[in-house]
Write a protein that holds these residues in place. Sequence first.
Motif, PDB file in Angstrom:
ATOM      1  N   ALA A   1       3.683  -3.954  -6.372  1.00 17.09           N
ATOM      2  CA  ALA A   1       3.984  -3.338  -4.988  1.00 17.09           C
ATOM      3  C   ALA A   1       5.706  -3.114  -5.276  1.00 17.09           C
ATOM      4  O   ALA A   1       6.072  -2.000  -4.654  1.00 17.09           O
TER       5      ALA A   1
ATOM      6  N   TRP B   1      -7.704  -2.903   2.745  1.00 10.81           N
ATOM      7  CA  TRP B   1      -7.717  -2.914   1.163  1.00 10.81           C
ATOM      8  C   TRP B   1      -6.560  -3.655   0.530  1.00 10.81           C
ATOM      9  O   TRP B   1      -6.590  -4.476  -0.241  1.00 10.81           O
ATOM     10  N   ALA B   2      -5.303  -3.452   1.145  1.00 13.71           N
ATOM     11  CA  ALA B   2      -4.186  -4.125   0.486  1.00 13.71           C
ATOM     12  C   ALA B   2      -4.364  -5.558   0.944  1.00 13.71           C
ATOM     13  O   ALA B   2      -3.902  -6.541  -0.057  1.00 13.71           O
TER      14      ALA B   2
ATOM     15  N   CYS C   1      -6.867  -7.148  -1.838  1.00  9.49           N
ATOM     16  CA  CYS C   1      -6.021  -7.235  -2.942  1.00  9.49           C
ATOM     17  C   CYS C   1      -5.525  -8.595  -3.150  1.00  9.49           C
ATOM     18  O   CYS C   1      -5.199  -9.354  -4.118  1.00  9.49           O
ATOM     19  N   ARG C   2      -4.353  -8.831  -1.930  1.00  6.67           N
ATOM     20  CA  ARG C   2      -3.694  -9.773  -1.852  1.00  6.67           C
ATOM     21  C   ARG C   2      -4.213 -11.343  -2.011  1.00  6.67           C
ATOM     22  O   ARG C   2      -3.933 -12.069  -2.545  1.00  6.67           O
TER      23      ARG C   2
ATOM     24  N   VAL D   1      -0.255  -5.011  -3.817  1.00  7.55           N
ATOM     25  CA  VAL D   1      -0.061  -3.644  -3.940  1.00  7.55           C
ATOM     26  C   VAL D   1       0.742  -2.871  -2.732  1.00  7.55           C
ATOM     27  O   VAL D   1       0.740  -3.728  -1.580  1.00  7.55           O
TER      28      VAL D   1
ATOM     29  N   CYS E   1       1.428  -0.322   0.510  1.00  9.50           N
ATOM     30  CA  CYS E   1       0.440   0.156   1.316  1.00  9.50           C
ATOM     31  C   CYS E   1       1.209   1.268   2.054  1.00  9.50           C
ATOM     32  O   CYS E   1       2.095   0.825   2.872  1.00  9.50           O
TER      33      CYS E   1
ATOM     34  N   MET F   1      -2.713   3.423  -1.164  1.00  9.88           N
ATOM     35  CA  MET F   1      -2.300   2.216  -1.919  1.00  9.88           C
ATOM     36  C   MET F   1      -1.394   2.835  -2.883  1.00  9.88           C
ATOM     37  O   MET F   1      -1.592   3.767  -3.647  1.00  9.88           O
TER      38      MET F   1
END
Length: 379
Positions: free
Chosen positions: A24, A326-327, A330-331, A337, A339, A352
């Motif tokens: 990110a 979605w982010a 992932c975390r 990532v 966003c 993303m």
Amino acid sequence: MRRAAGLRRELRPRPADWELLDLAGNDYLGLTRHPEVTRAGADACLRWGAGATGSRLVTGSTALHAELEAELADFTGFEAALVLASGYAANLAAVTALTGPGTLLVSDAANHASLIDGCRLSRATTEVVPHADPDAVRKALGARARRDGGAVREDGGGVGAVVVSDSVFSVDGDAAPLPALAAACRDFGAALLVDDAHGLGVLGEGGRGALAAAGLAGAPDVVATATLSKSFGAQGGVVLGPAEVIEHLINAARTFIFDTGLAPAAAGAALGALRLLRREPERAGRALDAARTFHRLLTAAGLDATAPDACVVSVRAPSPDAAVAWAARCRTEGLAVGCFRPPSVPDGVSRMRLTARCDLTDTQIAGAVDTIVRTAPRG
């Protein structure tokens, strides 16, 4: 209202020993925690103090600032450099000090917010043109020339105009057509101002930047800005250009004149990073290779990912809420990532955003792609 639209932001302070794999941030060359860079910052803090103590024109200019400016100019191929407290401040300085009520600013529709704000504050006439469209730039410059009776002249004369563009656009990671933009500017006697925040350190020979790669570094009608917080892993901003332009900014740029100088620790760290890159120029190529690998694997998995011209790869999400969720997924799986949602992305498409680094291993890249694919929105 923002929450209902999936647009509410919130701060998430991270610990110093963050365990997430970071895709990110913008630490393209992996230098933020490099021991040589952190030591250079710490040494500068111990020698010069925690702060610059005042504006650059009062007490905020040190020999360290001058050393950093000289080495940045030499590395990038420009005649002179001016360091400011942030990349945002550098863009405001360059746009507002080089223009005025009689200037035409031609600005790419996908430019960074700092360039947009500079155009708004400049009091110049601003025309926003379609993204990465040199023909639209020519049309805007030509209309101004015809209106003011200016002619295209080989000697570089013409109407007062500045074309403003990112070198690499921060959302989708695509590159501006710099040679075509420069040609349009020269046909109409306009100047070219380029924000090389995402190009410096990764593009050009040894990371010398997008302007160097395009053969435009050091040209008398080209000015560049950049940040020291991405490839150089530190903090601060810089304007690069002819010496007379830099002298003008020292006397006219409000974000330089009235802002406290860059903290010595940040200046020292940036100088340490620059010197390390000069010794290890292969870092730039490794970062670019990592970005291309991300793109290849993500598209092979069926995701809509942009082809990177530098180190940014974006993956489209079906909605702002879907991008946020979605982010978040992932975390929870150990991957950070970016966003991007409106209004950060003016086209209304949420994404993303992944940033490649030169220090990522093949295993880390493959694992990150697996996480992104597994957590992707369904349907």
